[in-house]
Design a protein around this motif. Structure first.
Motif, PDB file in Angstrom:
ATOM      1  N   LEU A  74     -15.168  -8.079  27.830  1.00  0.00           N
ATOM      2  CA  LEU A  74     -15.123  -7.778  26.397  1.00  0.00           C
ATOM      3  C   LEU A  74     -14.287  -6.531  26.120  1.00  0.00           C
ATOM      4  CD1 LEU A  74     -18.813  -8.589  25.426  1.00  0.00           C
ATOM      5  CD2 LEU A  74     -16.792  -9.592  24.341  1.00  0.00           C
ATOM      6  N   GLN A  75     -14.475  -5.498  26.918  1.00  0.00           N
ATOM      7  CA  GLN A  75     -13.719  -4.263  26.704  1.00  0.00           C
ATOM      8  C   GLN A  75     -12.220  -4.466  26.912  1.00  0.00           C
ATOM      9  OE1 GLN A  75     -15.707  -1.626  29.469  1.00  0.00           O
ATOM     10  NE2 GLN A  75     -16.933  -0.684  27.843  1.00  0.00           N
ATOM     11  N   SER A  76     -11.854  -5.397  27.776  1.00  0.00           N
ATOM     12  CA  SER A  76     -10.436  -5.628  28.065  1.00  0.00           C
ATOM     13  C   SER A  76      -9.681  -6.206  26.874  1.00  0.00           C
ATOM     14  CB  SER A  76     -10.294  -6.575  29.263  1.00  0.00           C
ATOM     15  OG  SER A  76     -10.640  -7.912  28.907  1.00  0.00           O
ATOM     16  N   LEU A  77     -10.398  -6.725  25.890  1.00  0.00           N
ATOM     17  CA  LEU A  77      -9.768  -7.329  24.721  1.00  0.00           C
ATOM     18  C   LEU A  77      -9.395  -6.292  23.661  1.00  0.00           C
ATOM     19  CD1 LEU A  77     -12.193 -10.375  24.404  1.00  0.00           C
ATOM     20  CD2 LEU A  77      -9.899 -10.377  25.392  1.00  0.00           C
ATOM     21  N   GLU A  79      -7.395  -3.156  22.039  1.00  0.00           N
ATOM     22  CA  GLU A  79      -6.078  -2.527  22.120  1.00  0.00           C
ATOM     23  C   GLU A  79      -6.263  -1.019  22.298  1.00  0.00           C
ATOM     24  OE1 GLU A  79      -4.193  -3.676  18.496  1.00  0.00           O
ATOM     25  OE2 GLU A  79      -4.427  -5.819  18.905  1.00  0.00           O
ATOM     26  N   SER A  80      -5.653  -0.469  23.313  1.00  0.00           N
ATOM     27  CA  SER A  80      -5.914   0.929  23.664  1.00  0.00           C
ATOM     28  C   SER A  80      -5.392   1.913  22.615  1.00  0.00           C
ATOM     29  CB  SER A  80      -5.296   1.253  25.029  1.00  0.00           C
ATOM     30  OG  SER A  80      -3.892   1.020  25.012  1.00  0.00           O
ATOM     31  N   LYS A  81      -4.252   1.625  21.995  1.00  0.00           N
ATOM     32  CA  LYS A  81      -3.662   2.578  21.049  1.00  0.00           C
ATOM     33  C   LYS A  81      -4.418   2.618  19.726  1.00  0.00           C
ATOM     34  CE  LYS A  81       1.067   2.600  22.844  1.00  0.00           C
ATOM     35  NZ  LYS A  81       2.505   2.367  22.524  1.00  0.00           N
ATOM     36  N   THR A  82      -4.778   1.463  19.209  1.00  0.00           N
ATOM     37  CA  THR A  82      -5.441   1.410  17.901  1.00  0.00           C
ATOM     38  C   THR A  82      -6.957   1.413  18.010  1.00  0.00           C
ATOM     39  OG1 THR A  82      -5.504  -1.017  17.849  1.00  0.00           O
ATOM     40  CG2 THR A  82      -3.513   0.071  16.984  1.00  0.00           C
ATOM     41  N   GLY A  83      -7.460   0.958  19.148  1.00  0.00           N
ATOM     42  CA  GLY A  83      -8.898   0.806  19.314  1.00  0.00           C
ATOM     43  C   GLY A  83      -9.441  -0.471  18.703  1.00  0.00           C
ATOM     44  N   LEU A  84      -8.559  -1.321  18.174  1.00  0.00           N
ATOM     45  CA  LEU A  84      -8.991  -2.528  17.486  1.00  0.00           C
ATOM     46  C   LEU A  84      -9.004  -3.735  18.418  1.00  0.00           C
ATOM     47  CD1 LEU A  84      -7.035  -2.152  14.122  1.00  0.00           C
ATOM     48  CD2 LEU A  84      -9.372  -1.421  14.643  1.00  0.00           C
ATOM     49  N   PRO A 110     -17.318   0.230  23.145  1.00  0.00           N
ATOM     50  CA  PRO A 110     -15.907  -0.067  23.428  1.00  0.00           C
ATOM     51  C   PRO A 110     -15.312   1.009  24.323  1.00  0.00           C
ATOM     52  CG  PRO A 110     -16.180   0.716  21.173  1.00  0.00           C
ATOM     53  CD  PRO A 110     -17.556   0.487  21.714  1.00  0.00           C
ATOM     54  N   ARG A 111     -14.252   0.643  25.021  1.00  0.00           N
ATOM     55  CA  ARG A 111     -13.645   1.562  25.988  1.00  0.00           C
ATOM     56  C   ARG A 111     -12.851   2.669  25.308  1.00  0.00           C
ATOM     57  NH1 ARG A 111     -10.418  -1.811  30.018  1.00  0.00           N
ATOM     58  NH2 ARG A 111     -12.531  -2.259  30.768  1.00  0.00           N
ATOM     59  N   HIS A 112     -12.226   2.353  24.170  1.00  0.00           N
ATOM     60  CA  HIS A 112     -11.325   3.290  23.511  1.00  0.00           C
ATOM     61  C   HIS A 112     -11.855   3.680  22.130  1.00  0.00           C
ATOM     62  CE1 HIS A 112      -8.484   2.179  26.649  1.00  0.00           C
ATOM     63  NE2 HIS A 112      -8.642   0.912  26.313  1.00  0.00           N
ATOM     64  N   PRO A 113     -11.517   4.872  21.652  1.00  0.00           N
ATOM     65  CA  PRO A 113     -11.911   5.256  20.288  1.00  0.00           C
ATOM     66  C   PRO A 113     -11.206   4.378  19.257  1.00  0.00           C
ATOM     67  CG  PRO A 113     -10.387   6.862  21.213  1.00  0.00           C
ATOM     68  CD  PRO A 113     -10.764   5.940  22.339  1.00  0.00           C
ATOM     69  N   TYR A 150     -18.377  -0.437   8.538  1.00  0.00           N
ATOM     70  CA  TYR A 150     -19.658   0.199   8.874  1.00  0.00           C
ATOM     71  C   TYR A 150     -20.077  -0.150  10.295  1.00  0.00           C
ATOM     72  CZ  TYR A 150     -24.662   1.129   9.024  1.00  0.00           C
ATOM     73  OH  TYR A 150     -25.909   1.572   9.406  1.00  0.00           O
ATOM     74  N   ALA A 151     -20.117  -1.434  10.615  1.00  0.00           N
ATOM     75  CA  ALA A 151     -20.599  -1.850  11.930  1.00  0.00           C
ATOM     76  C   ALA A 151     -19.736  -1.269  13.045  1.00  0.00           C
ATOM     77  CB  ALA A 151     -20.628  -3.375  12.012  1.00  0.00           C
ATOM     78  N   SER A 152     -18.431  -1.278  12.852  1.00  0.00           N
ATOM     79  CA  SER A 152     -17.526  -0.770  13.888  1.00  0.00           C
ATOM     80  C   SER A 152     -17.769   0.707  14.166  1.00  0.00           C
ATOM     81  CB  SER A 152     -16.070  -0.980  13.459  1.00  0.00           C
ATOM     82  OG  SER A 152     -15.758  -2.344  13.336  1.00  0.00           O
ATOM     83  N   LEU A 153     -17.781   1.511  13.108  1.00  0.00           N
ATOM     84  CA  LEU A 153     -17.884   2.958  13.289  1.00  0.00           C
ATOM     85  C   LEU A 153     -19.292   3.399  13.676  1.00  0.00           C
ATOM     86  CD1 LEU A 153     -15.626   4.184  10.335  1.00  0.00           C
ATOM     87  CD2 LEU A 153     -15.097   4.215  12.781  1.00  0.00           C
ATOM     88  N   VAL A 154     -20.308   2.733  13.144  1.00  0.00           N
ATOM     89  CA  VAL A 154     -21.684   3.121  13.466  1.00  0.00           C
ATOM     90  C   VAL A 154     -22.050   2.704  14.889  1.00  0.00           C
ATOM     91  CG1 VAL A 154     -24.111   2.683  12.905  1.00  0.00           C
ATOM     92  CG2 VAL A 154     -22.478   3.202  11.085  1.00  0.00           C
ATOM     93  N   LEU A 155     -21.744   1.470  15.260  1.00  0.00           N
ATOM     94  CA  LEU A 155     -22.085   1.022  16.613  1.00  0.00           C
ATOM     95  C   LEU A 155     -21.270   1.750  17.677  1.00  0.00           C
ATOM     96  CD1 LEU A 155     -22.550  -2.835  16.130  1.00  0.00           C
ATOM     97  CD2 LEU A 155     -24.307  -1.053  16.243  1.00  0.00           C
ATOM     98  N   SER A 156     -20.090   2.236  17.296  1.00  0.00           N
ATOM     99  CA  SER A 156     -19.278   3.026  18.229  1.00  0.00           C
ATOM    100  C   SER A 156     -19.686   4.496  18.237  1.00  0.00           C
ATOM    101  CB  SER A 156     -17.793   2.913  17.863  1.00  0.00           C
ATOM    102  OG  SER A 156     -17.349   1.590  17.996  1.00  0.00           O
ATOM    103  N   GLN A 157     -20.647   4.841  17.402  1.00  0.00           N
ATOM    104  CA  GLN A 157     -21.189   6.204  17.332  1.00  0.00           C
ATOM    105  C   GLN A 157     -20.118   7.219  16.938  1.00  0.00           C
ATOM    106  OE1 GLN A 157     -23.176   6.925  21.110  1.00  0.00           O
ATOM    107  NE2 GLN A 157     -24.357   5.029  20.958  1.00  0.00           N
ATOM    108  N   GLU A 158     -19.284   6.834  15.964  1.00  0.00           N
ATOM    109  CA  GLU A 158     -18.174   7.692  15.560  1.00  0.00           C
ATOM    110  C   GLU A 158     -18.367   8.340  14.193  1.00  0.00           C
ATOM    111  OE1 GLU A 158     -14.208   6.350  16.102  1.00  0.00           O
ATOM    112  OE2 GLU A 158     -14.604   5.372  18.026  1.00  0.00           O
ATOM    113  N   VAL A 159     -19.482   8.052  13.511  1.00  0.00           N
ATOM    114  CA  VAL A 159     -19.712   8.655  12.198  1.00  0.00           C
ATOM    115  C   VAL A 159     -21.116   9.244  12.134  1.00  0.00           C
ATOM    116  CG1 VAL A 159     -18.056   7.286  10.869  1.00  0.00           C
ATOM    117  CG2 VAL A 159     -20.343   6.372  11.292  1.00  0.00           C
ATOM    118  N   SER A 160     -21.317  10.091  11.137  1.00  0.00           N
ATOM    119  CA  SER A 160     -22.562  10.842  11.009  1.00  0.00           C
ATOM    120  C   SER A 160     -23.575  10.109  10.134  1.00  0.00           C
ATOM    121  CB  SER A 160     -22.269  12.207  10.380  1.00  0.00           C
ATOM    122  OG  SER A 160     -21.816  12.030   9.041  1.00  0.00           O
TER     123      SER A 160
END
Length: 333
Positions: A74-77, A79-84, A110-113, A150-160
């Protein structure tokens, strides 16, 4: 009461038939479309939805080494530059949220921010993003972005937590009190499939975020009324396809009734009537040749609906293992 154990067994077979050579690697489709526009190799929705469905039917990987390989795939899918995460049938925010939500089932990130979404990590930019979505003409399609952010940023623990508060406050203030749906001043007050149902389907995507965060609906009674009006007026063809429309309607009704208790008996009656038509439709399908069943993403939508119905109508859907709705664990489908 319906025994759907054989149907669930067929679903297991469908999942197995989509597996490619690597652990966690799956096709979304088994057959090409007449337009020849399907990606037949490893696919983000194939991989994510194989995991999602296995979780739903109680067959989720338990071996630690196997889980590690699933996570790597799953992580291999990403994109390293965008994180998408991206593919051709959905907006990349939807695909990103969907894959990150699948990783969450493995307690993984995910592997990348998420670099491409970093501009929305301030509450002000997030609110501006929500405000500019096309809530009037494309509420269903645009909810993939508004809820997926919301789901992307919250599950990735990137927002407050403050960011989450601002997100839900914006939704609360912009909910239509007449229908219980989003967005205020953007909903045509007529019950036909082109007017009201896209607003239900769009609101469903924000509703599962609210349910995940244990946030209240502002107008649950109105949502109950709208859901019952939709099913009683037959303004949208529910229960006649494989996909997500059914879980959208069922979830909006069950969760709004759960909060308010409004018209509870009528809601249960409507769910029973829906189930009594929907299950025979599903059981008549040929799992080897039905194109909808062999689309893992569409099949996942149907499995979510069955899981929610089994919970809402105890004793009415028999399976050897209880079904588990992924939305009771984390947001996004």
């Amino acid at each position: 009461m319906f025994d759907i154990s054989d149907f669930i067994k067929s679903v297991e077979g469908i999942i197995a038939s989509h597996q490619l050579g690597t652990i966690g690697a799956y096709q979304r489709w088994k057959t090409q479309s007449p337009e020849n526009n399907r990606e037949m190799g490893i696919d983000p929705y194939g991989c994510a939805d194989a995991a999602n469905i296995l979780y739903t039917i109680g067959r989720f990987p338990s071996d630690q080494e196997e889980r590690v390989e699933w996570i790597k795939t799953l992580q291999s899918l990403q994109e390293s530059k965008t994180g998408l995460f991206s593919e051709s049938t959905h907006h990349e925010i939807h695909t990103t949220a969907h894959c990150i939500a699948a990783l969450e089932l493995f307690d993984a990130l995910p592997r990348h921010p998420l670099t491409a979404l970093s501009q929305y990590k301030t509450p002000e930019k997030m609110e501006a993003f929500l405000d500019q979505l096309d809530w009037k003409e494309k509420p269903w399609q645009e909810s993939h972005r508004g809820a997926g952010l919301y789901a992307s940023l919250v599950l990735s623990q990137e927002v407050s937590f403050e960011w989450e508060d601002r997100y839900f406050n914006w939704l609360y203030k912009n909910t239509d009190p007449a229908t219980g749906f989003l967005r205020l001043d953007c909903i045509t007050q007529s019950c036909n499939e082109h007017d009201i149902f896209p607003h239900l389907a769009g609101s469903f995507h924000y509703l599962f975020n609210q349910q995940y965060a244990r946030r209240p609906l502002p107008y649950p009674d109105a949502m109950v009324n709208s859901c019952l009006e939709i099913i009683h007026s037959n303004c949208f063809p529910l229960g006649t396809s494989i996909g997500f429309a059914e879980i959208d309607w069922v979830f909006c009704l069950t969760r709004s009734v759960r909060q308010s208790g409004h018209r509870h008996k009528e809601a249960i009656s409507a769910l029973m009537e829906f189930m009594e038509n929907y299950i025979p439709f599903l059981l008549k399908l040929d799992p080897l040749n039905n194109d909808g069943l062999n689309d893992l993403h569409a099949l996942f939508g149907t499995m979510c609906c069955l899981a929610e119905l089994q919970t809402a109508l105890p004793g009415q859907l028999k399976t050897k293992r209880p079904l588990h709705l992924v939305l009771d664990r984390r947001p996004f489908i």
